[in-house]
Design a protein around this motif. Structure first.
Motif, PDB file in Angstrom:
ATOM      1  N   ASP A   1       7.061   7.578  27.924  1.00  0.00           N
ATOM      2  CA  ASP A   1       7.063   6.642  26.651  1.00  0.00           C
ATOM      3  C   ASP A   1       8.165   7.002  25.513  1.00  0.00           C
ATOM      4  O   ASP A   1       8.517   8.408  25.460  1.00  0.00           O
TER       5      ASP A   1
ATOM      6  N   VAL B   1       7.275   8.097  22.859  1.00  0.00           N
ATOM      7  CA  VAL B   1       6.363   9.305  21.970  1.00  0.00           C
ATOM      8  C   VAL B   1       6.591  10.500  22.737  1.00  0.00           C
ATOM      9  O   VAL B   1       6.318  11.756  22.090  1.00  0.00           O
TER      10      VAL B   1
ATOM     11  N   LYS C   1       3.637   7.455  16.817  1.00  0.00           N
ATOM     12  CA  LYS C   1       2.590   7.698  17.579  1.00  0.00           C
ATOM     13  C   LYS C   1       1.305   6.711  16.535  1.00  0.00           C
ATOM     14  O   LYS C   1       0.398   6.348  17.270  1.00  0.00           O
TER      15      LYS C   1
ATOM     16  N   GLN D   1       1.843   3.321  17.937  1.00  0.00           N
ATOM     17  CA  GLN D   1       1.167   3.240  19.210  1.00  0.00           C
ATOM     18  C   GLN D   1      -0.131   3.178  19.152  1.00  0.00           C
ATOM     19  O   GLN D   1      -0.637   2.532  19.933  1.00  0.00           O
ATOM     20  N   LYS D   2      -0.791   3.845  18.252  1.00  0.00           N
ATOM     21  CA  LYS D   2      -2.540   3.717  18.301  1.00  0.00           C
ATOM     22  C   LYS D   2      -2.593   2.394  17.660  1.00  0.00           C
ATOM     23  O   LYS D   2      -3.678   1.837  18.102  1.00  0.00           O
TER      24      LYS D   2
ATOM     25  N   ARG E   1      -2.652  -0.008  20.561  1.00  0.00           N
ATOM     26  CA  ARG E   1      -3.841   0.372  21.381  1.00  0.00           C
ATOM     27  C   ARG E   1      -4.939  -0.428  21.022  1.00  0.00           C
ATOM     28  O   ARG E   1      -5.907  -0.991  21.693  1.00  0.00           O
TER      29      ARG E   1
END
Length: 399
Positions: A168, A170, A256, A259-260, A263
């Motif tokens: 990905d 990241v 990141k 991304q968190k 999610r």
């Protein structure tokens, strides 16, 4: 999740994190260099064929690959499976783009023609069919003697037919397995639910216990993300200058953080969807498309709500467990009365949060009334509006 077949079976992807050693990472990147070169060669050949008025299908590209592996030792050192699958993917992409052009779709709706993949911009992605990989002692063995450690967060329900190994933005590596699946039928409850999407509450339903309040994951992480934005701004290189290591680190930390957040939103949506599907046999969902909200003063909060992802999670969860999920057209859902079916003469402003029917005198919260309208239009509430859907209401099946 792929659509189920007539017998209730289908295919679904299970994605797992990979722990990649330095040796395996070097081998994967080498495989990707070969596949990326092959993709760019396919793009060049297809453009030349178009100029010359010739056909350029997968069969011709397969012959090109066979010839290229025979005369190029560097290409022949790699496994043939991901290279063959790449040609299949290129053929599908090109066929889709040509089909959209033939259908004369608007440019904004067309799939773009496959273009060149640059080394420092395209993330590695390798596809392997069943003869190109195997699972042994919990580890993933790929063609070319590449061994990867899989973080098994859950067991695979069946033997996988293919796997996609990718990295990905990241920098993390993942393995996505395709496995056959069947509908996991839940016991009947005799309950139905109407869902209306909003901003203050992501989902207002006909059941108070199943409302989904706005978790505001993005707002809670705003301080951390803003810090990374400032770090990137201070390290922004001059035009024509390479990006510093500090800029690249800040960019990675920022990615990141986002991304968190993504999610967290997905986890909230799945848990809510699971609860809704478990407690109801049928769900009437507003077929809401939140893209237009990006041009309003509610854009930030609407984006943080992730209405589109939540709706998708509900549809997929309903398909997984064999529930009846019906998409209801959004026209006039805030103007109709769920009790008598009467329609107001003017659209209600957003500031007016209470719906009052001038015909029957019913008073209810605006979003709750809209949720009941979903049930009426979907035919799940015969007692409402004499069981007749309002004129102009279109009922769609969940795709």
């Amino acid at each position: 999740m792929a659509a189920e077949e007539a017998d209730g079976t289908g295919h679904v992807r299970y994605t797992y994190r990979l722990r990649v050693s330095a040796t395996a990472r070097t081998a994967l990147l080498a495989e990707w260099d070969r596949c990326r070169w092959l993709w760019n060669e396919c793009v060049a050949r297809s453009k030349k064929a178009h100029t010359d008025g010739e056909e350029c299908g997968p069969a011709r590209l397969d012959r090109m690959l066979t010839h290229a592996r025979a005369i190029t030792p560097w290409l022949a050192e790699g496994a043939s499976v991901p290279q063959q699958q790449l040609i299949r993917d290129f053929g599908k992409s090109r066929t889709k783009a040509l089909g959209d052009i033939k259908k004369q779709l608007p440019v904004r709706l067309r799939a773009g023609m496959p273009g060149y993949r640059k080394k420092h911009q395209a993330n590695p992605s390798l596809n392997y069919t069943r003869r190109g990989f195997r699972l042994k002692n919990g580890r993933l063995h790929l063609a070319g003697r590449i061994v990867l450690t899989v973080v098994w967060s859950r067991d695979l329900p069946a033997e996988p037919s293919s796997v996609r190994v990718y990295r990905d933005s990241v920098g993390d590596w993942y393995a996505s397995f395709v496995v056959p699946t069947q509908v996991e039928q839940l016991p009947e409850t005799g309950q139905v639910l109407g869902v209306d999407w909003g901003i203050k509450e992501i989902a207002a339903t006909t059941s108070d216990t199943h409302d989904l309040p706005h978790p505001e994951h993005g707002k809670k992480a705003k301080t951390r993300v803003s810090r990374y934005d400032r770090m990137m701004a201070r390290r922004t290189p001059q035009k024509g200058q390479p990006k510093s290591k500090g800029y690249q680190k800040a960019k990675k930390w920022r990615a990141k953080a986002y991304q968190k957040i993504a999610r967290q939103r997905a986890d909230t949506a799945r848990k809510w969807a699971k609860r809704v599907v478990r407690d109801h046999d049928a769900v009437a969902v507003e077929d809401f498309r939140p893209k237009f909200l990006a041009k309003t003063n509610m854009a930030r909060k609407a984006a943080d709500a992730a209405i589109g992802a939540t709706k998708k999670a509900l549809i997929e969860m309903g398909r997984k467990h064999g529930r009846d999920v019906r998409l209801v057209h959004t026209a006039h859902t805030t103007m109709d009365c769920a009790s008598c079916g009467a329609r107001t003469k003017h659209a209600l402003p957003l500031s007016q949060r209470t719906y009052t029917c001038t015909a029957c005198g019913a008073v209810s919260p605006r979003d709750k009334n809209s949720a009941h309208v979903m049930l009426v239009r979907a035919g799940l509430n015969p007692a409402g509006a004499d069981g007749v859907s309002p004129p102009g209401a279109l009922l769609q099946k969940a795709a």
